[in-house]
Write a protein that holds these residues in place. Structure first.
Motif, PDB file in Angstrom:
ATOM      1  N   ARG A 169      -3.410   6.115   3.564  1.00 16.65           N
ATOM      2  CA  ARG A 169      -3.384   5.011   2.614  1.00 16.65           C
ATOM      3  C   ARG A 169      -4.676   4.927   1.804  1.00 16.65           C
ATOM      4  O   ARG A 169      -5.756   5.249   2.286  1.00 16.65           O
ATOM      5  CB  ARG A 169      -3.174   3.675   3.329  1.00 16.65           C
ATOM      6  N   LYS A 170      -4.537   4.441   0.561  1.00 10.79           N
ATOM      7  CA  LYS A 170      -5.683   4.101  -0.280  1.00 10.79           C
ATOM      8  C   LYS A 170      -5.884   2.595  -0.210  1.00 10.79           C
ATOM      9  O   LYS A 170      -4.932   1.826  -0.407  1.00 10.79           O
ATOM     10  CB  LYS A 170      -5.430   4.517  -1.728  1.00 10.79           C
ATOM     11  N   ASP A 217      -8.582  -0.993   9.033  1.00  7.40           N
ATOM     12  CA  ASP A 217      -8.657  -0.330   7.728  1.00  7.40           C
ATOM     13  C   ASP A 217      -8.795   1.175   7.893  1.00  7.40           C
ATOM     14  O   ASP A 217      -8.196   1.957   7.146  1.00  7.40           O
ATOM     15  CB  ASP A 217      -9.825  -0.887   6.920  1.00  7.40           C
ATOM     16  N   ARG A 247     -13.216   8.032  -1.762  1.00  5.60           N
ATOM     17  CA  ARG A 247     -12.062   8.913  -1.566  1.00  5.60           C
ATOM     18  C   ARG A 247     -10.856   8.170  -1.039  1.00  5.60           C
ATOM     19  O   ARG A 247      -9.714   8.599  -1.217  1.00  5.60           O
ATOM     20  CB  ARG A 247     -12.421  10.041  -0.594  1.00  5.60           C
ATOM     21  N   PHE A 248     -11.114   7.052  -0.369  1.00  4.93           N
ATOM     22  CA  PHE A 248     -10.047   6.323   0.310  1.00  4.93           C
ATOM     23  C   PHE A 248      -9.775   4.954  -0.321  1.00  4.93           C
ATOM     24  O   PHE A 248      -9.183   4.085   0.290  1.00  4.93           O
ATOM     25  CB  PHE A 248     -10.399   6.156   1.784  1.00  4.93           C
ATOM     26  N   THR A 249     -10.225   4.814  -1.569  1.00  4.77           N
ATOM     27  CA  THR A 249     -10.110   3.532  -2.268  1.00  4.77           C
ATOM     28  C   THR A 249      -9.200   3.687  -3.472  1.00  4.77           C
ATOM     29  O   THR A 249      -9.226   4.705  -4.171  1.00  4.77           O
ATOM     30  CB  THR A 249     -11.498   3.045  -2.730  1.00  4.77           C
ATOM     31  N   ARG A 250      -8.399   2.679  -3.726  1.00  5.63           N
ATOM     32  CA  ARG A 250      -7.505   2.703  -4.875  1.00  5.63           C
ATOM     33  C   ARG A 250      -8.305   2.685  -6.163  1.00  5.63           C
ATOM     34  O   ARG A 250      -9.303   1.985  -6.295  1.00  5.63           O
ATOM     35  CB  ARG A 250      -6.584   1.474  -4.858  1.00  5.63           C
ATOM     36  N   ALA A 251      -7.833   3.466  -7.124  1.00  7.07           N
ATOM     37  CA  ALA A 251      -8.516   3.522  -8.426  1.00  7.07           C
ATOM     38  C   ALA A 251      -8.361   2.201  -9.150  1.00  7.07           C
ATOM     39  O   ALA A 251      -7.368   1.514  -9.015  1.00  7.07           O
ATOM     40  CB  ALA A 251      -7.912   4.644  -9.251  1.00  7.07           C
ATOM     41  N   ALA A 292      -3.423  12.588   5.030  1.00  9.70           N
ATOM     42  CA  ALA A 292      -4.778  12.036   5.107  1.00  9.70           C
ATOM     43  C   ALA A 292      -5.788  13.176   5.145  1.00  9.70           C
ATOM     44  O   ALA A 292      -5.731  14.029   6.035  1.00  9.70           O
ATOM     45  CB  ALA A 292      -4.927  11.166   6.347  1.00  9.70           C
ATOM     46  N   SER A 349     -16.657   6.761   0.725  1.00 10.36           N
ATOM     47  CA  SER A 349     -15.604   5.737   0.838  1.00 10.36           C
ATOM     48  C   SER A 349     -14.695   5.712  -0.381  1.00 10.36           C
ATOM     49  O   SER A 349     -13.529   5.321  -0.288  1.00 10.36           O
ATOM     50  CB  SER A 349     -16.228   4.356   1.064  1.00 10.36           C
ATOM     51  N   LEU A 394       0.815  -1.215   0.000  1.00 12.25           N
ATOM     52  CA  LEU A 394       0.000   0.000   0.000  1.00 12.25           C
ATOM     53  C   LEU A 394       0.846   1.261   0.000  1.00 12.25           C
ATOM     54  O   LEU A 394       0.329   2.353  -0.233  1.00 12.25           O
ATOM     55  CB  LEU A 394      -0.931   0.025   1.221  1.00 12.25           C
ATOM     56  N   VAL A 413      -6.489   4.570   6.740  1.00 10.15           N
ATOM     57  CA  VAL A 413      -6.988   5.826   6.165  1.00 10.15           C
ATOM     58  C   VAL A 413      -6.362   7.022   6.877  1.00 10.15           C
ATOM     59  O   VAL A 413      -5.955   7.994   6.240  1.00 10.15           O
ATOM     60  CB  VAL A 413      -8.528   5.881   6.249  1.00 10.15           C
TER      61      VAL A 413
END
Length: 216
Positions: free
Chosen positions: A198-199, A190, A212-216, A162, A210, A42, A194
């Protein structure tokens, strides 16, 4: 911003948590297949092996050596840690990287700010950088999580990049929340990631913000 629980632990308690975390992560690293060491973590731009190398930097480098590396990096802390992690990941075997943690379970190293809680956070978060990225189902013990979650402060959020403005982080497995605004739900560990900027992989968080905090 505020939090809903308090944890009172003395320095001896936290030192024991740090030692246990390092030993457990050393065991986990020992069990990783060789190919998994080259998978992304990550930490942006770092594979598992760079994360493992970085985790033991404070044990292996004296203060003068660290300062010398910082001078080489023109005073850039992140530039210095990135270069050292990449170099040491090439120099040391995976067995050595695991053993550095085990042999230094009781090493008194602490980050420049934050004290023992920050030292615990360094180990826990980098461990999660590996296990979450690899899909390893490791649960950080609750007492360690509570120390770190209850130490969450706006200053720390800013340092790690963050951005939770307008968001309230709500753990669905502990009685903890932080921030104000639209709720985002997830496991406490998790949400800890954040707060460290981290994503996360998709599907680990719930709530309108959510993504915003998730990997593309």
């Amino acid at each position: 911003m505020g939090k809903t629980t308090e944890h009172t632990g003395n320095g001896t308690d936290i030192r024991a948590m740090i030692a246990a975390e390092r030993r457990e992560l050393a065991d986990l690293f020992d069990d990783l297949r060789a190919d998994r060491w080259d998978e992304p973590s990550l930490c942006a731009g770092w594979r598992v092996r760079e994360v493992a190398a970085h985790m033991s930097l404070g044990f292996r480098y004296s203060l003068p050596a660290t300062v010398a590396e910082l001078v080489k990096a023109r005073g850039g802390l992140h530039r210095m840690t990135d270069r050292v992690a990449r170099r040491d990941a090439r120099v040391h075997s995976t067995a050595e990287l695991a053993e550095f943690l085990r042999d230094n379970a009781h090493h008194p190293w602490k980050p420049p700010v934050g004290g023992l809680a920050a030292a615990l956070g360094h180990d826990v978060v980098h461990g999660l950088d590996v296990t979450v990225a690899l899909g390893v189902d490791r649960r950080v013990p609750e007492d360690r999580l509570r120390v770190l979650l209850d130490a969450t402060r706006p200053r720390g959020l800013k340092f790690f990049g963050a951005d939770i403005d307008g968001v309230r982080l709500c753990a669905d497995d502990l009685d903890w929340s932080f921030g104000t605004g639209t709720p985002v739900y997830g496991a406490a560990q998790d949400l800890l990631l954040v707060t460290f900027g981290r994503k996360l992989p998709a599907g680990r968080l719930r709530g309108g913000s959510s993504g915003r905090f998730t990997r593309a």
